[in-house]
Structure formats: C-alpha cells, structure tokens
Design an enzyme around this catalytic site. Structure first.
Site, PDB file in Angstrom:
ATOM      1  N   ARG A 129     -42.614 -19.048  15.172  1.00  0.00           N
ATOM      2  CA  ARG A 129     -42.955 -17.691  15.606  1.00  0.00           C
ATOM      3  C   ARG A 129     -43.347 -17.652  17.079  1.00  0.00           C
ATOM      4  NH1 ARG A 129     -47.515 -17.402  11.115  1.00  0.00           N
ATOM      5  NH2 ARG A 129     -45.863 -18.661  10.178  1.00  0.00           N
ATOM      6  N   LYS A 175     -45.209 -33.311   8.065  1.00  0.00           N
ATOM      7  CA  LYS A 175     -44.728 -32.766   6.798  1.00  0.00           C
ATOM      8  C   LYS A 175     -44.651 -33.877   5.756  1.00  0.00           C
ATOM      9  CE  LYS A 175     -41.918 -29.208   8.991  1.00  0.00           C
ATOM     10  NZ  LYS A 175     -42.684 -28.049   8.525  1.00  0.00           N
ATOM     11  N   ASP A 193     -38.079 -30.747  13.110  1.00  0.00           N
ATOM     12  CA  ASP A 193     -39.486 -30.364  13.015  1.00  0.00           C
ATOM     13  C   ASP A 193     -40.217 -31.322  12.084  1.00  0.00           C
ATOM     14  OD1 ASP A 193     -41.913 -29.170  12.875  1.00  0.00           O
ATOM     15  OD2 ASP A 193     -41.246 -27.348  11.881  1.00  0.00           O
ATOM     16  N   SER A 223     -49.976 -32.600  12.015  1.00  0.00           N
ATOM     17  CA  SER A 223     -50.010 -32.573  10.553  1.00  0.00           C
ATOM     18  C   SER A 223     -48.588 -32.778  10.043  1.00  0.00           C
ATOM     19  CB  SER A 223     -50.568 -31.239  10.062  1.00  0.00           C
ATOM     20  OG  SER A 223     -51.885 -31.070  10.532  1.00  0.00           O
ATOM     21  N   LYS A 239     -33.878 -18.821  16.002  1.00  0.00           N
ATOM     22  CA  LYS A 239     -34.822 -19.935  16.190  1.00  0.00           C
ATOM     23  C   LYS A 239     -34.044 -21.248  16.096  1.00  0.00           C
ATOM     24  CE  LYS A 239     -38.212 -22.546  13.558  1.00  0.00           C
ATOM     25  NZ  LYS A 239     -38.835 -22.680  12.223  1.00  0.00           N
ATOM     26  N   ARG A 268     -33.886 -31.191   9.718  1.00  0.00           N
ATOM     27  CA  ARG A 268     -32.767 -31.215  10.674  1.00  0.00           C
ATOM     28  C   ARG A 268     -32.120 -29.832  10.744  1.00  0.00           C
ATOM     29  NH1 ARG A 268     -31.019 -33.225   5.819  1.00  0.00           N
ATOM     30  NH2 ARG A 268     -28.935 -32.646   5.081  1.00  0.00           N
ATOM     31  N   GLU A 306     -44.820 -23.258  14.763  1.00  0.00           N
ATOM     32  CA  GLU A 306     -44.176 -23.169  16.075  1.00  0.00           C
ATOM     33  C   GLU A 306     -43.056 -22.150  16.166  1.00  0.00           C
ATOM     34  OE1 GLU A 306     -40.992 -24.788  14.018  1.00  0.00           O
ATOM     35  OE2 GLU A 306     -43.124 -25.161  13.786  1.00  0.00           O
TER      36      GLU A 306
END
Length: 481
Positions: A328, A271, A264, A269, A259, A280, A326
């Site tokens: 998965r 973090k 992210d 929503s 992955k 990172r 995201e």
C-alpha cells in the site's frame, strides 16, 4: 565411409469436437455433426457404444477414424441452453466451452500430438481461450518439457475473428502467468521492465515506454516507495507505459496501476516458510496490468491507457519496520503521481492482503470502489470472461481506523490489527485518491490456482488480465461523462 543418419519428425494432428448433454445421449455441435456426416455417422455410433453420455468437462478419445486426424477428442459441453448464471456471476456456456476445450487439448498434448484443430463449439473466442490457456506450461527451467502444441480453428471461417480475439486474450493472460511464475532471481525489477519493453517493441508506433530510474523516483519525492526499496540491493524501477490507441490525442486516459514487488520475504518479520515461495508472484498486479496493455496494443483498442508499474524487491531486512505492509505504500505514491494525467478512471491492481484470501479465497477478485459506474463495467466484463469480481465495502468504519493516529496523519494498518484487513488497506489507499472513478482490485486470493479454475492448471493464474482487457475493449471508458 561415414554413414549419415536422417531423422524424420512425424507431425501428428488431432481434432477437438464438442457435444452437448441430451436426454439419453449426445447432441453434436455444428462442426461435430459435419464431421460425423463425412464419416457416415461413425462418430455418433462410437459415442453410443463407448460408454455413458459425456458429462461437462469430460473427454473421450477415438483413434484412426479419419485419415487427416489420427486422434479425435470429443468433449462434453454441458447443457445446450446454459446461459448467464447470476449466482456464479459468469456466462455458464462460455465457461463450459473453456473447460471442455482445455481438457481435450491437454489430452491430445499428453499423446504428443503436435497440432490441434478446435471446434468453435458455438463460441470461437471462448474455445480459443480454453485451448491457449489450457496448454500453457511453465517449463522454461525444466530439462524435460511437454510437447509444444499449435492450435487453429476447425470449420467455419465465419468464426475466425472471434477465434483470433480469444487467442490474443489468452496469450495476454499467459504472459502474466509467465511473469508471475518465474523465480525471483530471474524476474528482478530490471529484468521485468526489459521483458515488457521487448513485448511492446512491435507496437512502438502506439506505445511509449519510460523506464524511470531511482534518481527520477527520488526527484519525484516518492518517499513511501523509496522506503520499501531499501529492503533490497536490487535497484527499483518505475515503469510508465503510454498506449495511445485513440485518434483523439486529447482524450483523457484510463489509468492502470500495478503493484510490482518481485519478491517479498516479509522484511524483519519473515513470512512462514510454506508461504515464502509464492511471494515470487507478489508482482502479480504489475504483471496483469502490463499484460493487459500488451493485449490492448495487439488488439489496437481505440482508447488511451497509461500503465504505472512500481517495481522493487523486498527481500532483506534493510530499514524496514516490523509488520510493515509495503504494497500500500508503493501504491500510495503511484496513485498520487497518476492523478497528474487527469485520468477518466483509475484502476489499481495488487496482491495486497492475505485478508483478501481469507475473505473470498480464490473465488473472486475483491473490488473496492467509490464509483457505481466503474463497478458495473468491471462486473459486466467479468461475467463475459468468467473471471469473477466481487464488490467489497468501503465503510467509514475502516477509514476511521487508518486516520485515527496519535503520531501522524495516517496509519498504514488497521487499528484492530487483522480485523477487516483488506478493507482497511483499501481505506488507506482511498486517502490518496481524488478521482470520482477509482477501483482497487485486491488479487491476493486469485493469485494462484490449484484446481479451482479447470482450464488454468496448477500454478500462478494471471487473473484478472482478461477482465481488464474486456473492460477496456468495451470502450465504456469513452462513454464516461
């Protein structure tokens, strides 16, 4: 008249020697004993009068006792009879060596020593891993950098092969750490792919690199992957690496899937801010898989490996859903595509769930697998590397949570919200697997290091790169029936 100044750079050499714990004193390693003999017992004498016996991982420095080594660091290796510890799932002797050697090398680095010779301490590979991993420093963006230290094996040439193997293993993990540590504006999907392409250029005769574009991804109808890419203006990259190390070109490959979300923010929503900067390294799965393949190529391992790395960035609201997990989704498309290569075994690696961190913390990588054989091989490899893995349950209870949906075939989150989050994520992935030998490694808990693994320093860990390499290096994939 203009006077020119000549600047001389002084190269300072250091030496790291090991000692074992002994009732009432120290027991010198073979190399340390030889060094002590060359000094007519001076090292032993200094150890006796300089304080209590050295404990495991502790070090002591001596100056001016040898003309070739102005600085000599003596490090504590613990007990000489230490072996595999079943409770900890690692080889205690190897871990003690890594810990001690790293401590000695760092001490000499702080003294601005340029070159260090290292005692094999009875296991040259572990000594090399401790030295190279312990000296790693991500300071590419700092104006003041720590001195660069070169290392080499001290003493017997018989241990050189093990030393070189350890250096290669550690450099592979350091590559993963380098990629994971870099700020997100430096490691975009495109930049990541370019870096790996450069690292593999020296092995072009064995490795094929395919950088797939968004147009190709769309052609493959990877809708789940594409839905995540909409969260960023950065174009996605599907990086496909083929390492052909076997003389049998028909040999089914080992498939590694990573992955690679290069940043992210959490989408709509967002973090919590204290956790945001660590994202990172949400491409840690891709980093460890790529580093493993680079290492396998450097070692010329006699097997075939295919690496799939889905690189995207999730840093804007875009068209993402609230609380959308995201990672998965990316892996679902990756696993479906990977089956087209008819692999003997599939191992996917991902910083997938915060629930994994809650469950195991940084103690071990969580492994979810449908194969007892694959678990045994990964576990054996982790005992050697000291990078623990722990088998997690794939109960039908979790499968029911992701398949019980009023609107679609699958839910991508568990029915009971946070409960068993790592397990429901694994259950979701299993719905896209038909291979009888598949393992999902959730590395969210081991992504970073504070002081849990002494020889890794604070920062991104690069775990479990060496375990993946050791698993491949044992050739167990070739023995699968």
């Amino acid at each position: 008249m203009i006077m020119k100044r000549t600047v001389f750079t002084v190269s300072l050499q250091g030496l790291v020697l090991g000692v074992f714990e002994k009732e009432g004193g120290h027991h010198l390693t073979e190399a340390a004993a030889g060094f002590d003999q060359s000094l007519s017992g001076k090292l032993s004498e200094l150890l006796k009068i300089s304080g209590p016996a050295l404990k495991k991982g502790k070090s002591r420095i001596f100056y001016g006792i040898h003309k070739d080594f102005p600085c000599v660091a003596v490090v504590g290796l613990g007990k000489n009879n230490a072996g595999v510890c079943g409770a900890e799932n690692w080889d205690t002797s190897k871990e003690n060596i890594r810990h001690a050697v790293s401590a000695g090398c760092r001490l000499l680095q702080d003294l601005e020593v340029n070159h260090v010779e290292v005692d094999s301490c009875g296991d040259a590979q572990s000594a090399a891993e401790g030295a190279v991993l312990g000296l790693f420093q991500y300071d590419q963006l700092k104006s003041k950098k720590k001195p660069k230290v070169t290392t080499q094996l001290h003493g017997s040439a018989d241990s050189f092969e093990g030393w070189q193997k350890g250096v290669t293993y550690a450099e592979g993990q350091n590559l993963a750490r380098l990629l994971m540590e870099a700020p997100a504006n430096h490691i975009t999907p495109t930049a990541f792919a370019h870096t790996i392409e450069e690292k593999l250029a020296a092995h072009a005769e064995r490795v094929t690199v395919n950088k797939r574009s968004q147009a190709w991804i769309e052609q493959q109808q990877m809708g789940a992957f594409l839905s995540v890419t909409k969260g960023s203006e950065e174009p996605p990259v599907f990086l496909e690496l083929h390492y052909n190390g076997s003389s049998d070109c028909q040999q089914p490959p080992l498939l590694l899937v990573g992955k690679g979300v290069t940043f992210d923010s959490g989408g709509i929503s967002l973090k919590p801010s204290p956790s945001m900067d660590a994202m990172r390294a949400d491409m840690g799965g891709a980093a460890t898989v790529c580093a493993s393949i680079v290492t396998a190529a450097a070692l010329k391992l006699p097997l075939n490996i295919i690496g799939e790395l889905y690189k995207t960035r999730r840093c804007g609201n875009g068209q993402e859903w609230k609380n959308n997990p995201e990672g998965r989704l990316i892996l679902a498309d990756a696993l479906c595509y990977g089956h087209t290569f008819n692999p003997r075994a599939i191992v996917n690696v991902a910083t997938l769930t915060g629930a994994m961190d809650v469950a195991l913390g940084s103690a071990a990588t969580g492994v979810f697998t449908n194969s007892d054989w694959l678990w045994e091989q990964l576990h054996k490899a982790s005992v050697v590397t000291g990078d623990r893995v722990w088998r997690m349950p794939l109960f039908e209870h979790y499968s029911k949570q992701v398949t019980d949906s009023q609107l679609a075939d699958l839910n991508n989150i568990g029915k009971y919200s946070r409960s068993g989050g790592a397990c429901t994520a694994a259950a979701f992935l299993r719905e896209f697997v038909t291979s009888p030998h598949w393992a999902h490694l959730d590395i969210a808990g081991v992504m970073s290091n504070k002081d849990e693994v002494p020889y890794l320093k604070k920062g991104m860990s690069g775990r479990p790169t060496r375990t993946l390499v050791e698993f491949a290096a044992t050739h167990t994939v070739q023995k699968l029936i």
